[in-house]
Design an enzyme around this catalytic site. Structure first.
Site, PDB file in Angstrom:
ATOM      1  N   CYS A   1      -5.759  -2.574  -0.395  1.00 52.26           N
ATOM      2  CA  CYS A   1      -4.984  -2.526   0.840  1.00 52.26           C
ATOM      3  C   CYS A   1      -5.894  -3.115   1.907  1.00 52.26           C
ATOM      4  CB  CYS A   1      -4.622  -1.085   1.192  1.00 52.26           C
ATOM      5  SG  CYS A   1      -4.060  -0.929   2.906  1.00 52.26           S
TER       6      CYS A   1
ATOM      7  N   CYS B   1      -5.854   1.832   7.577  1.00 47.98           N
ATOM      8  CA  CYS B   1      -4.925   2.546   6.687  1.00 47.98           C
ATOM      9  C   CYS B   1      -5.316   4.034   6.670  1.00 47.98           C
ATOM     10  CB  CYS B   1      -5.030   1.954   5.285  1.00 47.98           C
ATOM     11  SG  CYS B   1      -4.233   2.956   4.019  1.00 47.98           S
TER      12      CYS B   1
ATOM     13  N   CYS C   1       0.843  -1.197   0.000  1.00 46.67           N
ATOM     14  CA  CYS C   1       0.000   0.000   0.000  1.00 46.67           C
ATOM     15  C   CYS C   1       0.878   1.246   0.000  1.00 46.67           C
ATOM     16  CB  CYS C   1      -0.908  -0.001   1.223  1.00 46.67           C
ATOM     17  SG  CYS C   1      -1.796   1.549   1.421  1.00 46.67           S
TER      18      CYS C   1
END
Ligand code: IVH
Length: 701
Positions: free
Chosen positions: A454, A459, A437
């Site tokens: 991802c 995230c 990612c």
């Protein structure tokens, strides 16, 4: 039973003829078969397309059975387009039949500058002078050149019998089944001649195009490149049910072959079409001088970006049909018309690199970093490449010269490598999605769909998207908080979860770069006001994969409270309109995620609405009322009007039929208003809608 008659004037169910047949001999069978086909077409259309059947299912089936029997006994009478060969009215065809145009469908020569347009006028004058016509007085008709695909509609005795694509101009494809799903196109016209061919452009409006792509993206499907492609792809579908899900529109701009009627000028033909309910652009102008024409073309060019559909130029036509006939055709272009083409909104520049960002559900999206280039009045440095599939198809690579398009006010996009790129032997290898990612460095995974993701649920890239979507237009719709503000708030550690928005204070905001005293006060007030957004929007704003704007509303209506939804089984969720078993399970799983539960509890404690405020289905001032919205209302947006109608127990439907209870019409209401008047459906304005929402009967408008 409805007493109106069918197109041939017989009893709609054909019973008069049905009775007559018993005494008729075998020789009448071809006629009876043809009649049955016509009746079945007619009633099928009333049922499936107009949503307004005249006869019951039993009667319909009896007609179908009769035709099947005849065809079984006399196969020579079976025609490929017989209703016995089709599936319902959401017709499915096995191929697109070729149809030869009775009159060729022409294309147009181009003019790009004033001189070229004036030269065209001079060419016409010189040509006519040679024909003995000195100093003709031209009237010009100036129309938008809609960017869609040309269509020819055939009406026999006032009934739409066929829709044919332009094809190569000589021969097109029969797309009648899909044309019938276009609501704007009259299926029957009053006082019509024996035969008339109506030509025009089928297109997808920008709003419909965006909504379609949003729906597709929400469902994890690939998106369309532009409205033209999606209209062209839709019209050529074999299954009309697909076309019905993708709203198309049409502007009619020409009359082709006719029998039993004649027009003397183009504007007369357009007026006739307009009066019969055909969509004819209201801004078409009739002008006298070439200077006025040029000014009008420039005006269209300026208005281009504000139009709700794409145009790629303006068409200028000589109005008088006798002059048109004398001028004739050169090659494939009529001498009497010309297309004023807008300057290109594409440019060629160097692709520096392909970068990736993370969407709100973790999908990686490629975008292009470009050598800055001037396109359509702005400098472009970044352009979207949509998704992995799109990138693979375009196969643009770092170092390539690429074509960049900026259409209207949409985000610039990379279209393809420049033509000469293919000849280069030193290109870099094709770009692949990254193994990690780009935001949080977690190893990426290829999800069940086509796209790389991802998998890290926390995230920061994904969280940024989710927090932004939470306050976005389709979500809690908070004015004054956009991408930049979200970034600043996250950088300062003031924003980690949606609930944090509601804990922000004016004092905190004024300390940040992006806010002044007034904007800080307004932002805090706007955030507080968003607590009252309908529950369906809250469900969308939570960034739950599988819940889009429509499904959010449907879930809210069905489960009514967050607790009921959290307790629901996969099967119960999957039973909601628009949600199937796979998405049902996906939603169910996410609703049992602890982090999401904590977010929900937090928002609830902060006073965000977690239940449907409207009455349950079947109750409320508009219980079970079907309402159609058309035109622009003075104060309410379409979205707001829809929400309020739903909250009052009503339904909002897209097409007008006898079963519509009210049509709410605003400015520039089009064919829906005309249809309502024809079917005598009550029409109200915004004030009338307000009265309905309060439970009082409005005055008919
Ligand atoms: S007139 C005279 N009028 O442009 C024969 N065409 O380049 C040409 N188009 O195939 C048709 N808007 O698909 C005409 N107002 C308009 C138009 C229009 C769009 C398209 C049509 C045609 C192409 C010709």
């Amino acid at each position: 039973m409805n007493a109106r008659s069918s197109p041939d004037g017989s009893d709609p169910a054909g019973r008069t003829r049905l009775a007559a047949r018993s005494s008729s001999g075998r020789n009448d069978l071809p006629a009876r078969a043809a009649e049955l086909r016509r009746l079945l077409e007619y009633h099928g259309r009333r049922y499936y397309v107009d949503d307004d059947p005249e006869i019951g299912d039993d009667e319909y089936d009896a007609l179908l059975d009769e035709l099947r029997t005849i065809e079984a006994e006399h196969p020579e009478l079976l025609t490929p387009d017989s209703p016995t060969q089709k599936v319902g009215g959401g017709q499915v065809v096995s191929e697109l039949r070729k149809v030869r145009h009775r009159r060729r469908m022409l294309s147009l020569a181009n003019a790009r500058r004033e001189e070229e347009l004036l030269a065209w006028v001079e060419r016409m004058r010189a040509f006519l002078a040679r024909e003995g016509i000195e100093d003709p007085a031209f009237d010009y008709v100036v129309e938008p050149k809609v960017d869609g695909l040309a269509m020819s509609l055939h009406y026999e005795n006032g009934v739409l019998i066929r829709g044919v694509t332009r094809g190569d101009g000589e021969t097109g494809e029969d797309v009648t089944h899909n044309i019938r799903t276009i609501e704007q196109i009259p299926k029957q016209i009053d006082g019509a001649p024996a035969w008339i061919e109506v030509r025009g452009e089928v297109y997808m409006s920008l709003a419909d195009f965006e909504a379609l792509n949003t729906r597709r993206a929400e469902a994890g499907r690939s998106t369309f490149m532009n409205p033209r492609n999606s209209a062209a792809g839709t019209i050529r579908q074999l299954d009309a049910r697909l076309a019905a899900e993708r709203p198309l529109s049409m502007w009619c701009y020409q009359v082709g072959e006719t029998e039993g009627i004649a027009f003397s000028s183009h504007h007369e033909a357009l007026d006739w079409l307009h009066d019969r309910g055909f969509p004819v652009n209201p801004d078409i102008a009739r002008l006298r001088t070439a200077e006025e024409v040029v000014a009008r073309c420039e005006q269209w060019q300026e208005r281009r970006a504000e139009l709700p559909f794409e145009i790629d130029g303006v068409v200028v036509k000589v109005d008088d049909f006798e002059l048109q006939r004398r001028l004739g055709v050169v090659g494939r272009d009529p001498r009497w018309a010309i297309a004023w083409k807008f300057p290109p909104t594409t440019a060629v520049t160097r692709l520096i690199d392909v970068m990736w960002n993370v969407g709100k559900f973790g999908t990686l999206h490629p975008f292009a970093q470009l050598e800055p280039v001037h396109v359509g009045g702005v400098t472009v440095k970044l352009a979207t490449l949509h998704n992995e599939e799109d990138l693979a198809r375009k196969d643009v690579r770092p170092g390539d010269d690429v074509i960049v398009l900026r259409a209207g006010d949409v985000i610039p996009q990379v279209i393809s490598p420049a033509p000469h790129v293919a000849e280069r032997s030193d290109r870099s290898p094709p770009v692949r999605p990254p193994a990690r990612c780009p935001i949080c460095d977690t190893p990426t995974v290829k999800g069940e769909g086509v796209f790389t993701k991802c998998p890290n649920r926390v995230c920061p890239g994904r969280r940024w998207q989710q927090l932004q979507s939470f306050v976005g237009r389709a979500g809690m719709d908070v004015d004054g908080i956009g991408e930049k503000q979200v970034s600043v708030l996250m950088e300062h550690g003031l924003l980690r979860t949606p609930g944090d928005y509601y804990r922000l204070t004016e004092e905190q905001l004024v300390q940040l770069d992006r806010f002044g005293e007034v904007s800080a006060r307004n932002a805090v007030a706007a955030i507080a006001a968003s607590k009252q957004r309908p529950f369906g929007r809250v469900l969308f704003a939570l960034s739950i994969e599988g819940i889009g704007t429509v499904t959010g509303r449907n879930l809210a209506q069905r489960f009514r409270t967050i607790d009921a939804l959290l307790d629901a089984s996969t099967e119960e969720i999957a039973g909601t309109p628009g949600i199937g078993p796979i998405v049902g399970e996906l939603i169910h799983d996410q609703l049992h995620d602890e982090r999401l539960r904590a977010v929900i509890d937090d928002l609830r404690a902060l006073g965000v609405r977690m239940e449907e405020e409207g009455p349950p289905p079947g109750e409320g001032p508009l219980a079970d009322k079907a309402i159609v919205l058309t035109g622009t209302l003075p104060t309410l947006t379409r979205e707001q009007a829809t929400e309020r109608i739903l909250a009052a127990g009503g339904r909002v439907t897209s097409s007008v039929s006898r079963r519509t209870d009210y049509v709410v019409a605003g400015e520039r209401a089009g064919t829906k208003l005309e249809k309502a008047e024809r079917l005598r459906v009550p029409v109200v304005d915004e004030a009338g809608l307000e009265a309905l929402l309060e439970g009082s009967a409005p005055e008919a408008g």
